[in-house]
Design a protein around this motif. Structure first.
Motif, PDB file in Angstrom:
ATOM      1  N   ASN A  92      49.982  31.826  43.495  1.00  0.00           N
ATOM      2  CA  ASN A  92      50.892  30.877  42.835  1.00  0.00           C
ATOM      3  C   ASN A  92      51.135  31.235  41.361  1.00  0.00           C
ATOM      4  O   ASN A  92      51.680  30.429  40.613  1.00  0.00           O
ATOM      5  CB  ASN A  92      50.310  29.461  42.908  1.00  0.00           C
ATOM      6  N   LYS A  93      50.651  32.417  40.984  1.00  0.00           N
ATOM      7  CA  LYS A  93      50.794  32.904  39.600  1.00  0.00           C
ATOM      8  C   LYS A  93      50.182  31.930  38.587  1.00  0.00           C
ATOM      9  O   LYS A  93      50.720  31.685  37.509  1.00  0.00           O
ATOM     10  CB  LYS A  93      52.259  33.181  39.257  1.00  0.00           C
ATOM     11  N   GLY A  94      49.094  31.324  38.952  1.00  0.00           N
ATOM     12  CA  GLY A  94      48.374  30.425  38.062  1.00  0.00           C
ATOM     13  C   GLY A  94      47.110  31.090  37.547  1.00  0.00           C
ATOM     14  O   GLY A  94      46.756  32.195  37.972  1.00  0.00           O
ATOM     15  N   GLU A  95      46.411  30.410  36.656  1.00  0.00           N
ATOM     16  CA  GLU A  95      45.170  30.973  36.129  1.00  0.00           C
ATOM     17  C   GLU A  95      43.975  30.316  36.798  1.00  0.00           C
ATOM     18  O   GLU A  95      44.065  29.175  37.282  1.00  0.00           O
ATOM     19  CB  GLU A  95      45.117  30.752  34.612  1.00  0.00           C
ATOM     20  N   PHE A  96      42.872  31.035  36.789  1.00  0.00           N
ATOM     21  CA  PHE A  96      41.683  30.526  37.483  1.00  0.00           C
ATOM     22  C   PHE A  96      40.432  30.871  36.674  1.00  0.00           C
ATOM     23  O   PHE A  96      40.326  31.982  36.134  1.00  0.00           O
ATOM     24  CB  PHE A  96      41.601  31.155  38.877  1.00  0.00           C
ATOM     25  N   ALA A  97      39.516  29.917  36.621  1.00  0.00           N
ATOM     26  CA  ALA A  97      38.255  30.194  35.907  1.00  0.00           C
ATOM     27  C   ALA A  97      37.123  29.420  36.570  1.00  0.00           C
ATOM     28  O   ALA A  97      37.341  28.330  37.111  1.00  0.00           O
ATOM     29  CB  ALA A  97      38.390  29.789  34.457  1.00  0.00           C
ATOM     30  N   ILE A  98      35.961  30.035  36.567  1.00  0.00           N
ATOM     31  CA  ILE A  98      34.768  29.345  37.060  1.00  0.00           C
ATOM     32  C   ILE A  98      33.828  29.180  35.870  1.00  0.00           C
ATOM     33  O   ILE A  98      33.546  30.163  35.168  1.00  0.00           O
ATOM     34  CB  ILE A  98      34.060  30.127  38.175  1.00  0.00           C
ATOM     35  N   GLU A  99      33.356  27.980  35.668  1.00  0.00           N
ATOM     36  CA  GLU A  99      32.441  27.740  34.543  1.00  0.00           C
ATOM     37  C   GLU A  99      31.066  27.339  35.048  1.00  0.00           C
ATOM     38  O   GLU A  99      30.963  26.529  35.984  1.00  0.00           O
ATOM     39  CB  GLU A  99      32.987  26.594  33.668  1.00  0.00           C
ATOM     40  N   GLY A 100      30.071  27.877  34.453  1.00  0.00           N
ATOM     41  CA  GLY A 100      28.705  27.407  34.656  1.00  0.00           C
ATOM     42  C   GLY A 100      28.072  27.771  35.998  1.00  0.00           C
ATOM     43  O   GLY A 100      27.038  27.194  36.359  1.00  0.00           O
ATOM     44  N   LEU A 101      28.656  28.710  36.734  1.00  0.00           N
ATOM     45  CA  LEU A 101      28.054  29.109  38.027  1.00  0.00           C
ATOM     46  C   LEU A 101      26.796  29.919  37.737  1.00  0.00           C
ATOM     47  O   LEU A 101      26.834  30.840  36.903  1.00  0.00           O
ATOM     48  CB  LEU A 101      29.055  29.936  38.843  1.00  0.00           C
ATOM     49  N   ARG A 102      25.713  29.562  38.430  1.00  0.00           N
ATOM     50  CA  ARG A 102      24.443  30.223  38.129  1.00  0.00           C
ATOM     51  C   ARG A 102      24.511  31.726  38.385  1.00  0.00           C
ATOM     52  O   ARG A 102      25.245  32.167  39.285  1.00  0.00           O
ATOM     53  CB  ARG A 102      23.318  29.589  38.964  1.00  0.00           C
ATOM     54  N   GLU A 103      23.696  32.465  37.627  1.00  0.00           N
ATOM     55  CA  GLU A 103      23.731  33.923  37.645  1.00  0.00           C
ATOM     56  C   GLU A 103      23.600  34.498  39.072  1.00  0.00           C
ATOM     57  O   GLU A 103      24.342  35.403  39.464  1.00  0.00           O
ATOM     58  CB  GLU A 103      22.589  34.430  36.739  1.00  0.00           C
ATOM     59  N   GLU A 104      22.656  33.917  39.874  1.00  0.00           N
ATOM     60  CA  GLU A 104      22.431  34.485  41.209  1.00  0.00           C
ATOM     61  C   GLU A 104      23.640  34.295  42.119  1.00  0.00           C
ATOM     62  O   GLU A 104      23.945  35.132  42.970  1.00  0.00           O
ATOM     63  CB  GLU A 104      21.160  33.926  41.862  1.00  0.00           C
ATOM     64  N   PHE A 105      24.385  33.172  41.883  1.00  0.00           N
ATOM     65  CA  PHE A 105      25.569  32.939  42.714  1.00  0.00           C
ATOM     66  C   PHE A 105      26.732  33.837  42.269  1.00  0.00           C
ATOM     67  O   PHE A 105      27.557  34.246  43.090  1.00  0.00           O
ATOM     68  CB  PHE A 105      25.979  31.463  42.678  1.00  0.00           C
ATOM     69  N   VAL A 106      26.775  34.158  40.975  1.00  0.00           N
ATOM     70  CA  VAL A 106      27.806  35.086  40.479  1.00  0.00           C
ATOM     71  C   VAL A 106      27.584  36.452  41.113  1.00  0.00           C
ATOM     72  O   VAL A 106      28.517  37.118  41.585  1.00  0.00           O
ATOM     73  CB  VAL A 106      27.755  35.194  38.935  1.00  0.00           C
ATOM     74  N   ARG A 107      26.292  36.841  41.167  1.00  0.00           N
ATOM     75  CA  ARG A 107      25.976  38.150  41.763  1.00  0.00           C
ATOM     76  C   ARG A 107      26.318  38.174  43.252  1.00  0.00           C
ATOM     77  O   ARG A 107      26.863  39.131  43.767  1.00  0.00           O
ATOM     78  CB  ARG A 107      24.488  38.476  41.558  1.00  0.00           C
TER      79      ARG A 107
END
Lengths: 257, 392
Positions: B94-109
């Motif tokens: 949809n040509k929008g922006e996306f951000a994830i905040e505060g996701l724990r390090e192990e879940f980012v990995r």
């Protein structure tokens, strides 16, 4: 030990494909008499495909495979049969004929290609089984053998007609370290005492270091050879970091190779 | 309610919280911004429950900037990561922006590890019409390939059979006898039983209308001619196709899967000569023998019906002898030999054509039976026309 004057097998510009899917592209190498030569690489890189092209089961898209002066790709029926009798093949699963005993499996080629008396054929069977340490298993059916015994019986069958070249597809895959080491010893013994040429497909590092004179390493991304030479040399001083990682059993840091 | 504590944590309430699953709370901010606050445990169950809710929120608000606040996420499994990746892709689409905040390090990995890479050779999606055309083309090519394989195999097996006839010593007779025993002697019971029942049923069904005309004695003619000329060889061949054709295909298919056929080839032994010729020869020998027994037991079954209708056995016997001549008998046997050849050949061909994997063996066995029966019926039709013109 290895006679490096005249190659016994020459693979020239081999390109292999299954329908539209090219597996190997423009591969060339030479194997010399008495050499223990290993084709290695990661899973799915085309090692077994290369072996099956070398033994004439598949026809390459492009290229030549010359064995003892005869191109197996273009050889006529008679030439091809003569060539087939110069080599023995051991398949990954053993491929022993399930409806025959181990002795009958070995006798089969003798019955088909020689006119030796029965007594002599029995003696040859026993001799070949003794060579692989299976003299007591002659009357057993393949289903009664363990994985290692099947491979050794298959090796005895591959050696029945005293071939010049022995092709082995993953001889120590799935075996315990002791059985695997026994097979390695057997390969070395046969190569050194009978001066047979071994072409082995494997990715068992311990076996590679134990038996190989020279290796070629295939890569599934380039579909070509990424390294060739003695295994210890490649492990210690290869320019290619992936080759060094392979020989040192190191996982890539980004898991994305 | 009792509570269990460990290291100062109330395990019962922690477990209860876990079972409750995750929650998503939307917060709309100005300027087309949407904030989704993820809280609690996100496993496959809670994610499955929340997915439609999140999808609806996204399609309704179509945010220019979507932020996922994951500070209060306790647990994430593959399903939750898939939801996050899906949200990101929707925003990209949809040509929008996306951000994830505060996701724990192990879940980012975990997210980095699970994110699928673009497949290099993604299969092109075909249009409906193009899909049908390509599908039909594929079927036609496969049919042509199968026909080609059948023709070359027929040539190979004929050449191999001729070679055996010229030099009988090249045949592996021991193997042929073993196959003949399993395909022939072991099939005697079933062939006899089916023959007997078929004769009995045919005679009984024919006797009812024929009684109306006082012509019950001609039931003997009907049954004997049907059996000798058509049904005896046909029934035997169909039983052989189901019993031995499938067995040939399964046996050779298993050998193919186990690389035994490759082993034969690299030993310099021709699999057609070594495996197919023995089986085809055995099938050609046992089919006429079995057909004779099918005829005999069929006549016995019909005889039982005739005796129950009040005819003396000798009358029935004389009627059969008068109805059937040598041409009928040998015509049936010739058919049986050809049926044996067809069933044996197609069973071996399907076995040798087996692909990879255990499922391929089952497919080959099924194909052997189907192709065998189709070929038998076609051959029966050819024989019917041929015998008519030859006056047999």
């Amino acid at each position: 030990m290895v006679n490096k004057t005249q190659p016994i097998i020459t693979v020239e510009n081999l390109t292999a494909a299954y329908e539209d899917n090219v597996i190997l592209e423009d591969i060339s190498f030479e194997i010399f008499p008495g050499e223990v030569f290993i084709v290695l690489g990661g899973s799915g890189c085309g090692k077994s495909t290369l072996l099956k092209h070398m033994i004439g089961l598949y026809k390459p898209l492009v290229g030549r495979i010359v064995i003892e002066g005869t191109d197996i790709v273009t050889a006529g029926e008679t030439q091809r049969h003569e060539l087939l009798r110069k080599f023995g093949v051991m398949y990954q699963s053993g491929a022993l004929f399930g409806s025959m005993t181990v002795n009958e499996n070995i006798r089969l080629v003798l019955e088909e290609f020689t006119s030796l008396p029965d007594e002599l054929m029995d003696l040859i069977c026993t001799m070949k089984l003794k060579l692989v340490g299976l003299e007591a298993a002659g009357n057993m059916m393949p289903s009664e053998l363990s994985g290692g015994m099947k491979k050794r019986a298959a090796m005895a069958r591959a050696l029945t007609l005293d071939p010049d070249i022995v092709f082995l597809d993953e001889p120590s895959a799935g075996l315990d370290p002791i059985t695997s080491a026994q097979i390695d010893q057997l390969i070395l013994h046969l190569a050194r005492s009978l001066r047979l040429t071994f072409v082995i497909v494997s990715h068992e590092l311990s076996s590679i270091f134990a038996v190989a004179d020279r290796v070629v390493m295939l890569d599934k991304h380039t579909k070509n050879i990424v390294a060739a030479g003695p295994p210890a040399e490649l492990r210690d001083s290869s320019d290619n970091p992936w080759v060094r990682r392979f020989f040192n059993r190191e996982a890539p840091t980004n898991l994305k190779h | 309610m009792t509570s269990v504590h460990r290291n100062g944590v109330d395990l019962v309430s922690a477990a209860k919280k876990d079972c409750e699953g995750g929650r998503v709370r939307p917060e709309t901010e100005g300027g087309g911004k949407l904030r989704l606050i993820f809280e609690g445990r996100f496993d496959s169950q809670s994610t499955g429950r929340l997915w439609p809710e999140v999808a609806q929120l996204l399609s309704q608000s179509k945010p220019k900037h979507l932020t996922v606040d994951a500070k209060r996420v306790d647990y994430c499994d593959g399903a939750a990561i898939a939801l996050l990746l899906w949200l990101r892709r929707q925003q990209e689409k949809n040509k929008g922006e996306f951000a994830i905040e505060g996701l724990r390090e192990e879940f980012v990995r975990l997210m980095e590890m699970l994110e699928p890479q673009a497949v290099e050779h993604a299969r092109k999606k075909l249009g409906f019409v193009r899909g049908i055309v390509e599908g039909l083309g594929g079927v036609a090519v496969n049919l042509c390939r199968d026909l080609y394989a059948q023709i070359t195999f027929t040539g190979e097996i004929t050449a191999a059979l001729c070679r055996v006839m010229i030099r009988p010593r090249t045949m592996r007779w021991k193997d042929a006898f073993i196959v003949a025993e399993s395909a022939g002697a072991n099939a005697f019971g079933i062939v006899s039983l089916i023959g007997f029942l078929f004769g009995l049923i045919l005679a009984f069904q024919a006797a009812i209308p024929m009684r109306e005309f006082g012509a019950e004695i001609f039931v003997a003619d009907l049954v004997s001619l049907s059996l000798f000329r058509v049904m005896g060889p046909l029934l035997t061949a169909i039983i052989l196709a189901a019993r031995s054709g499938s067995a040939f295909a399964a046996e050779l298919g298993t050998m193919k899967v186990n690389e035994e056929i490759d082993a034969l080839t690299t030993m310099g032994l021709n699999p057609v000569r070594f495996l197919a010729v023995t089986r085809v020869t055995a099938a050609m020998v046992v089919t006429p023998l079995l057909a004779v027994f099918a005829n005999l037991f069929g006549l016995l079954g019909a005889g039982g019906v005739m005796v129950s209708l009040g005819f003396a056995p000798v009358t029935y016997f004389n009627q059969v002898v008068a109805a059937v001549d040598v041409g009928d008998f040998f015509g049936g046997l010739v058919k049986a030999v050809v049926f044996g050849l067809l069933v044996g050949s197609i069973g071996c061909l399907r076995g040798l054509q087996t692909g990879a994997g255990s499922r391929a063996v089952g497919t080959s066995a099924t194909r052997a039976v189907v192709s065998g029966i189709v070929l038998i019926v076609i051959a029966e039709g050819v024989f019917a026309v041929l015998f008519y013109f030859l006056g047999i």
